[in-house]
Scaffold this motif. Structure first.
Motif, PDB file in Angstrom:
ATOM      1  N   MET A  56      -7.226   1.975  -8.030  1.00 22.65           N
ATOM      2  CA  MET A  56      -5.776   2.206  -7.515  1.00 22.65           C
ATOM      3  C   MET A  56      -5.889   3.386  -6.436  1.00 22.65           C
ATOM      4  N   TYR A  57      -5.181   3.062  -5.266  1.00 21.40           N
ATOM      5  CA  TYR A  57      -4.967   3.969  -4.227  1.00 21.40           C
ATOM      6  C   TYR A  57      -3.670   4.507  -4.035  1.00 21.40           C
ATOM      7  N   VAL A  58      -3.454   5.779  -3.540  1.00 21.04           N
ATOM      8  CA  VAL A  58      -2.173   6.365  -3.390  1.00 21.04           C
ATOM      9  C   VAL A  58      -2.248   7.179  -2.263  1.00 21.04           C
ATOM     10  N   CYS A  59      -1.521   6.839  -1.280  1.00 21.41           N
ATOM     11  CA  CYS A  59      -1.404   7.747   0.005  1.00 21.41           C
ATOM     12  C   CYS A  59      -1.008   9.225  -0.446  1.00 21.41           C
ATOM     13  N   GLY A  60      -1.746  10.166  -0.396  1.00 17.14           N
ATOM     14  CA  GLY A  60      -1.393  11.673  -0.712  1.00 17.14           C
ATOM     15  C   GLY A  60      -0.818  12.366   0.255  1.00 17.14           C
TER      16      GLY A  60
ATOM     17  N   GLU B  38      -7.397   6.617   8.422  1.00 12.39           N
ATOM     18  CA  GLU B  38      -7.979   7.623   7.358  1.00 12.39           C
ATOM     19  C   GLU B  38      -7.996   6.778   5.885  1.00 12.39           C
ATOM     20  N   CYS B  39      -6.934   6.079   5.536  1.00 17.01           N
ATOM     21  CA  CYS B  39      -6.698   5.562   4.229  1.00 17.01           C
ATOM     22  C   CYS B  39      -7.718   4.069   4.071  1.00 17.01           C
ATOM     23  N   SER B  40      -7.775   3.412   5.171  1.00 16.35           N
ATOM     24  CA  SER B  40      -8.574   2.287   5.457  1.00 16.35           C
ATOM     25  C   SER B  40      -9.908   2.723   5.266  1.00 16.35           C
TER      26      SER B  40
ATOM     27  N   ILE C  21      -4.804  -2.029  -6.665  1.00 14.89           N
ATOM     28  CA  ILE C  21      -3.101  -1.571  -6.436  1.00 14.89           C
ATOM     29  C   ILE C  21      -3.232  -0.481  -5.288  1.00 14.89           C
ATOM     30  N   HIS C  22      -2.498  -0.812  -4.190  1.00 17.33           N
ATOM     31  CA  HIS C  22      -2.216   0.354  -3.287  1.00 17.33           C
ATOM     32  C   HIS C  22      -0.705   0.849  -3.655  1.00 17.33           C
ATOM     33  N   GLY C  23      -0.660   2.171  -3.661  1.00 15.02           N
ATOM     34  CA  GLY C  23       0.765   2.464  -3.938  1.00 15.02           C
ATOM     35  C   GLY C  23       1.142   3.507  -2.798  1.00 15.02           C
TER      36      GLY C  23
ATOM     37  N   PRO D 130       5.253   1.783   9.780  1.00 16.81           N
ATOM     38  CA  PRO D 130       3.938   1.029   9.844  1.00 16.81           C
ATOM     39  C   PRO D 130       2.518   1.362   9.103  1.00 16.81           C
ATOM     40  N   HIS D 131       2.783   2.374   8.410  1.00 18.73           N
ATOM     41  CA  HIS D 131       1.361   2.760   7.962  1.00 18.73           C
ATOM     42  C   HIS D 131       0.719   1.809   7.078  1.00 18.73           C
ATOM     43  N   HIS D 132       1.330   1.256   6.143  1.00 17.96           N
ATOM     44  CA  HIS D 132       0.488   0.206   4.936  1.00 17.96           C
ATOM     45  C   HIS D 132       0.386  -0.828   5.805  1.00 17.96           C
ATOM     46  N   GLU D 133       1.026  -1.441   6.808  1.00 17.73           N
ATOM     47  CA  GLU D 133       0.997  -2.735   7.575  1.00 17.73           C
ATOM     48  C   GLU D 133      -0.161  -2.431   8.505  1.00 17.73           C
ATOM     49  N   ASN D 134      -0.547  -1.402   8.815  1.00 15.45           N
ATOM     50  CA  ASN D 134      -1.431  -0.847   9.705  1.00 15.45           C
ATOM     51  C   ASN D 134      -2.919  -0.912   8.845  1.00 15.45           C
ATOM     52  N   GLU D 135      -2.648  -0.049   7.660  1.00 18.36           N
ATOM     53  CA  GLU D 135      -4.040  -0.192   6.833  1.00 18.36           C
ATOM     54  C   GLU D 135      -4.534  -1.519   6.685  1.00 18.36           C
ATOM     55  N   ILE D 136      -3.519  -2.285   6.281  1.00 13.83           N
ATOM     56  CA  ILE D 136      -3.822  -3.850   5.974  1.00 13.83           C
ATOM     57  C   ILE D 136      -4.675  -4.474   7.298  1.00 13.83           C
TER      58      ILE D 136
HETATM   59 ZN   LIG Z   1      -2.516   5.587   3.490  1.00 17.17          ZN
END
Ligand SMILES: [Zn+2]
Length: 446
Positions: A26-30, A220-222, A235-237, A245-251
């Motif tokens: 599981m990853y969560v943006c901090g 950075e998250c990717s 899981i990504h939270g 746009p952040h999660h869309e761009n991570e994908i």
């Molecule tokens: Zn992130």
């Protein structure tokens, strides 16, 4: 017990089945470690800590990996670091100045979330320590045709990713508005987003194939997910405000760099948090930091108050709610002590496993035997330490002063065994003594 989680990607509540039950990931943006965290930032910290605990309970503590990153590359941080480096006469490298600058904010964040009863994630990677991985991922994206370099920038070619927008499911117009797209001459298309951008010499930056510069935030998250857990996680939270746009761009980045392999199977988003019915903002003066709240409220009360609202619902943070939460916890703690190895009630566990329905789980605790109440509180991350300390502080100030006097007398007659005993006894009750030139003072251990 079957766990069901609402998946933003499928728009449905699905049965959770990890890729590898021996390593649930599981990853969560901090946090961005620029400023003290506000109570809205506390929401994902607490929510995903509860999920972390539920997963550990279900799959075993050794079989769950939880990563929460630290964003220490940010335009505001950079500007402050450049300012400080300029004023600094030591001639320290700018990246060391940046580290000094963010270290303090990060230490406070870490202590804040610990006070909220959150376990430490398995890894807490810092963006500044993964820049080489970000450069490598950018190179892969260029090779795959998903990115292009232009004038010291590298941009992601959004049109090349046919399913771009699948998480947020918005129209192109909506997305352009949401991303606050700026049209720059070096862009092929206004929607293209930054993977790498140039830094001027005084700013924090790194050498790269595209010159001295720094990564864009989404990258950075990717890169850190890939480095710590591999291509596809369970899981990504994060907060709902990060969906686009952040999660869309991570994908887009991760799938582009990994031959289309999905970044995460389940995407979870917690709702907004308002304060006393209003959106929190510095200009409204209702910007509440966790650190400030912890001066007046035990961390457990803040945690409990957060869990009384389902994580996907918008939440209204109020003093009335905190007072009510304090009363409930006080009542429960009076009849029970939370257990570290919890025997939990079926109705409670069923509610929690149903997309983390914490209000229903709390309702089940109201109906529970004392034994199951203790187990449920333990699983939800309550330990009854800070409430005890808060209660002690009110009644025991006189007793503490007397103990300090007794210790002083013991030291005067060189009875160090007795003076140590007094100090240790206070410490066991959460009181830390500090000896200084003005004598001995005390504070509450957090
Ligand atoms: Zn992130």
């Amino acid at each position: 017990m079957t766990i069901r989680l609402y998946n933003t990607l499928t728009k449905s509540k699905d049965v959770f089945a990890p890729i590898d039950p021996n390593n649930v990931r599981m990853y969560v943006c901090g946090p961005t470690v620029y400023d003290f965290a506000h109570i809205g930032n506390g929401r994902p910290a607490i929510i995903f800590d509860v999920l972390f605990r539920l997963l550990r309970h279900t799959y075993g503590a050794a079989h769950v990996t939880y990563v929460r990153n630290i964003t220490d590359i940010d335009d505001k941080i950079n500007a402050r670091a450049a300012e400080r480096a300029k004023a600094d006469k030591r001639n320290v490298p700018i990246l060391d100045v940046l580290r000094e600058l963010t270290e303090g904010t990060y230490a406070v964040y870490r202590e804040d979330v610990r006070s909220l009863g959150c376990l430490e994630p398995t890894y807490m990677p810092r963006a500044t320590e993964y820049v080489q991985q970000m450069i490598a991922m950018t190179q892969n994206l260029i090779v795959a045709g998903y990115a292009y370099a232009a004038e010291g920038h590298v941009l992601f070619r959004v049109k090349k990713k046919a399913d771009y927008g699948k998480l947020a499911r918005r129209s192109l117009d909506d997305m352009i508005a949401g991303a606050r797209v700026d049209v720059a001459p070096y862009k092929e298309d206004p929607m293209d987003f930054v993977l790498w951008k140039p830094s001027v010499a005084e700013q924090p930056g790194w050498e790269s194939p595209w010159g001295y510069g720094r990564p864009g935030w989404h990258l950075e998250c990717s890169a850190m997910i890939e480095a710590t857990m591999g291509e596809t996680i369970d899981i990504h939270g994060g907060g709902v405000d990060l969906m686009f746009p952040h999660h869309e761009n991570e994908i887009a980045q991760s799938e582009g760099a990994h031959h289309g392999h999905p970044l995460a199977r389940v995407w979870m988003h917690n709702g907004f948090l308002n304060v006393e019915g209003e959106k929190m903002s510095k200009s409204l003066g209702n910007f509440v930091t966790i650190n400030e709240l912890l001066k007046d409220w035990p961390g457990e009360v803040l945690r409990f108050n957060m869990l009384r609202t389902h994580y996907r619902q918008p939440m209204d943070w109020t003093v009335a709610g905190m007072t009510e939460s304090w009363k409930t916890l006080e009542k429960w703690y009076a009849v029970t002590e939370p257990l570290a190895d919890p025997p939990v009630g079926a109705a409670f566990l069923e509610a929690l496993s149903d997309d983390l329905n914490t209000p229903a789980a709390i309702a089940a605790l109201h109906q529970s035997s004392d034994h199951e109440l203790a187990g449920g509180l333990g699983l939800l991350g309550f330990s009854n330490t800070q409430m005890k300390i808060a209660a002690k502080k009110e009644v025991d100030e006189v007793a503490i002063a007397q103990a300090i006097e007794a210790r002083k007398a013991a030291r005067a007659r060189k009875d160090f065994k007795e003076s140590d005993r007094i100090r240790d006894e206070l410490l066991a009750n959460g009181i830390v003594l500090k000896d200084g030139p003005q004598g001995t003072t005390w504070e509450i251990k957090r």
